[in-house]
Design an enzyme around this catalytic site. Structure first.
Site, PDB file in Angstrom:
ATOM      1  N   GLY A 118     -13.373 -53.290 -76.420  1.00  0.00           N
ATOM      2  CA  GLY A 118     -13.853 -52.324 -77.624  1.00  0.00           C
ATOM      3  C   GLY A 118     -15.152 -52.483 -78.106  1.00  0.00           C
ATOM      4  CB  SER A 119     -16.685 -51.884 -81.501  1.00  0.00           C
ATOM      5  OG  SER A 119     -16.194 -50.533 -81.403  1.00  0.00           O
ATOM      6  CB  THR A 120     -16.617 -57.090 -79.025  1.00  0.00           C
ATOM      7  OG1 THR A 120     -15.989 -56.908 -77.679  1.00  0.00           O
ATOM      8  CG2 THR A 120     -15.449 -57.345 -80.007  1.00  0.00           C
ATOM      9  CB  VAL A 121     -18.977 -53.921 -75.005  1.00  0.00           C
ATOM     10  CG1 VAL A 121     -20.240 -53.488 -74.361  1.00  0.00           C
ATOM     11  CG2 VAL A 121     -17.882 -54.600 -74.522  1.00  0.00           C
TER      12      VAL A 121
END
Length: 412
Positions: free
Chosen positions: A296-299
């Protein structure tokens, strides 16, 4: 001339048998005497050895499993002493009259004892019942039933119960690790079984410790990075979230951002390692370790850091995201609303999928893959829990636009 009318002795035949029997008795007595002399004098060492073997036994000395502690020293797992009742099947079969008393004390049926002995009649050892309190085991020993003995064991107890079940795992009836940290650190926690030679009386009671064959080495303590207070708070928060969103299950991990240490690891539904009736293979898996999830948005921070490193973008570079939808290869990429024009910094603040995708499309996808690999994506974390999977990070020579875009923001 007169005939001699004297008759032969009437009992001559029987007198001959008498002497035959007498000779046999004398020879038998002499044979017994010779045999007695042989075994008492000539072969005396063999008899003494056999007698000693019937009195001397080698017993196991079971190690106590090491405690598991949290980072503040609170006990997460501890082994408490219990006893097992075992029997020598052939000896106990000869004490059939004592079976009812033994069964009643152990809370069993008399027929249960018969079945156990029947299945193990050719063995020299069989458990009758295990994990008994030392007080109950003392009551069994006081019965004095022939061929019945007690053995010290240990039973694992988890004070946090279901709160840390997936993380800690559990042990089997022999106190060996089967899942979680208990399995991963078995060599550290388990210890080494010792042996000692003892002398027993005719009823099997130990009357003398003769010598120690090998020492028992108790297991060592293991301190985890977990904080049980944070573990409890994470469990409560995850439970509320599942109810709120009507979810079937969930996982929560709390990390120390400065050190990377795991402070809490929770999965729901959970199981209680103290209650084996709650064990179910569908809920016992530590999904935080074994299952693969989209990052998810951790990338996104890594995508934007590569953008800044490229020199093409600055924190103030403006990125158009209207109208909140971007179509690539017939695939729609959406933001939760139309953010309009965002700076690169605000793309991260708003966690814009469209803004991140547009930035990534200006970068080399191979460089993005290399950046993600350099920080550990697609690799094992080294968390030291069993069953960890590394995840999948694709590397291609040719990327479709939609694949390049979804790689940048962690979904798809």
């Amino acid at each position: 001339m007169a005939r001699d009318r004297r008759k032969k002795p009437k009992y001559l035949f029987f007198q001959g048998r008498h002497w035959f029997v007498l000779v046999c008795l004398v020879m038998g007595t002499m044979a017994l005497a010779v045999r007695g002399l042989y075994v008492q004098v000539i072969d005396n060492d063999l008899l003494q050895a056999e007698g000693l073997e019937r009195q001397v036994r080698v017993l196991k000395m079971m190690p106590a499993r090491g405690k598991i502690l949290d980072r503040r020293g609170h006990v997460l797992a501890v082994s408490t002493p219990v006893d097992a009742i075992w029997a020598h099947p052939a000896s106990l079969r000869q004490a059939r009259a004592d079976w009812p008393r033994l069964a009643n004390t152990l809370g069993m049926e008399t027929a249960d004892i018969g079945r156990i002995l029947k299945r193990n009649i050719n063995k020299g050892f069989v458990y009758i019942k295990r994990s008994l309190s030392p007080a109950l085991a003392s009551q069994v020993a006081a019965l004095g039933v022939r061929g019945v003995y007690r053995q010290r064991e240990y039973h694992r107890y988890y004070p946090a119960g279901r709160i840390a079940g997936h993380l800690l795992g559990f042990t089997d009836v022999d106190d060996r690790g089967q899942e979680g940290a208990e399995l991963a650190f078995e060599n550290h926690l388990g210890g080494v079984v010792g042996q000692k030679r003892v002398r027993r009386d005719r009823r099997g009671h130990t009357v003398e410790n003769l010598d120690q064959i090998s020492p028992v080495h108790h297991g060592r303590e293991l301190q985890l990075s977990i904080d049980v207070r944070i573990q409890f708070a994470a469990h409560q928060a995850l439970a509320r979230t599942l109810v709120e969103h009507k979810a079937a299950g969930g996982t929560a991990i709390v990390l120390d951002s400065r050190t990377g240490e795991i402070l809490a690891m929770v999965n729901l539904p959970e199981f209680n390692p103290n209650d084996r009736s709650t064990f179910n293979t569908n809920v016992m898996r530590n999904r935080a370790v074994t299952d693969i999830f989209e990052p998810g948005s951790t990338v996104k921070p890594f995508t934007l850091s590569l953008a800044l490193q490229s020199g093409i973008f600055t924190p103030d570079t403006k990125i158009p995201t209207s109208p909140g939808v971007l179509v690539l290869d017939r695939r729609r990429i959406r933001d939760i609303r139309d953010y309009g024009v965002l700076t690169l910094a605000n793309v991260l603040v708003k966690s814009s999928n469209i803004g991140t995708a547009k930035i990534a499309l200006e970068l080399n996808p191979s460089q993005l893959v290399a950046t993600l690999q350099s920080v550990g994506f697609g690799q094992l974390t080294g968390v030291e829990l069993p069953g960890e999977r590394s995840g999948v990070l694709q590397s291609k020579e040719r990327w479709r636009l939609s694949e390049h875009a979804t790689l940048s923001y962690g979904y798809g």
